[in-house]
Motif scaffolding. Structure first.
Motif, mmCIF file in Angstrom:
data_model
loop_
_atom_site.group_PDB
_atom_site.id
_atom_site.type_symbol
_atom_site.label_atom_id
_atom_site.label_comp_id
_atom_site.label_asym_id
_atom_site.label_seq_id
_atom_site.Cartn_x
_atom_site.Cartn_y
_atom_site.Cartn_z
ATOM 1 N N ASN A 72 1.809 -5.932 -8.339
ATOM 2 C CA ASN A 72 1.352 -4.845 -9.191
ATOM 3 C C ASN A 72 0.271 -4.048 -8.446
ATOM 4 N N TRP A 73 -0.214 -2.997 -9.065
ATOM 5 C CA TRP A 73 -1.135 -2.075 -8.396
ATOM 6 C C TRP A 73 -2.420 -2.770 -7.949
ATOM 7 N N ASN A 74 -3.024 -3.569 -8.810
ATOM 8 C CA ASN A 74 -4.277 -4.235 -8.462
ATOM 9 C C ASN A 74 -4.086 -5.226 -7.316
ATOM 10 N N PRO A 112 -4.756 3.724 -0.103
ATOM 11 C CA PRO A 112 -4.701 4.297 -1.443
ATOM 12 C C PRO A 112 -5.043 5.789 -1.390
ATOM 13 N N TYR A 125 -2.669 8.086 -7.767
ATOM 14 C CA TYR A 125 -1.937 6.910 -8.259
ATOM 15 C C TYR A 125 -0.875 6.436 -7.257
ATOM 16 N N CYS A 127 -0.060 4.879 -3.194
ATOM 17 C CA CYS A 127 -0.593 4.115 -2.070
ATOM 18 C C CYS A 127 0.436 4.164 -0.947
ATOM 19 N N ARG A 152 1.335 3.572 -8.831
ATOM 20 C CA ARG A 152 0.620 2.682 -9.749
ATOM 21 C C ARG A 152 1.507 2.264 -10.914
ATOM 22 N N ASP A 153 2.276 3.152 -11.420
ATOM 23 C CA ASP A 153 3.210 2.827 -12.510
ATOM 24 C C ASP A 153 4.611 2.752 -11.934
#
Length: 168
Positions: A72-74, A112, A125, A127, A152-153
């Protein structure tokens, strides 16, 4: 009518034998053809080996990029879950005592909020993920790079949180 057979003492023997000049020319031609054949075969084997090494490098890069989709993004941007340096081998599944072949040294880079051209509103959003593999073959350093973008999504949020997902 009677025909007489004329016999010459050395006429027929001298016509059968090759001269030294003919033998030397034939030997020279055979040597040239042999050297050309050897050169063609050795360069063909070298090209085949280089193609195999390039294919293995591409497989390693694609394997790393396929794994990016699972984070996921994090995890992708703010953690150290993905190692930035890695090592892989030409023959990764060798038995103990066997040579694994060429060593491929890889690096992963995450940027990012990359600079996109033209500028887009969803830039913060995104990367940019870049993977590079370096190896040495026959004393010549070689390198391959693969770059992609992650959002990100992205796919992982759709797959794991979507209610439209049809289970089998």
């Amino acid at each position: 009518m009677k025909l007489r057979l004329a016999i010459r003492p050395h006429g027929r023997v001298s016509q059968i034998a090759y001269t030294l000049a003919e033998v030397m020319i034939a030997t020279a031609l055979l040597a040239i053809v042999g050297v050309a054949l050897y050169g063609g075969m050795s360069s063909g084997f070298a090209i085949t080996q280089a193609s195999r090494e390039n294919l293995r490098a591409t497989q390693i890069l694609v394997e790393r990029m396929e794994g990016i989709r699972l984070y996921n993004w994090n995890q992708l941007v703010y953690s150290n879950w993905i190692p930035q340096r890695f090592t892989n081998w030409y023959y990764p599944l060798t038995k103990p005592g066997e040579s694994p072949g060429i060593m491929y040294l890889g690096e992963m880079h995450f940027q990012p909020n990359p600079t996109l051209n033209p500028t887009v509103t969803y830039g913060p959003y995104m990367c940019e993920v870049s993977a590079t593999v370096n190896w040495t073959s026959g004393g010549v350093p070689r390198s391959r790079t693969l770059t992609t973008y992650a959002a990100r999504d992205g796919v992982q949020n759709y797959v794991y949180t979507s209610t439209n997902y049809l289970a089998p």
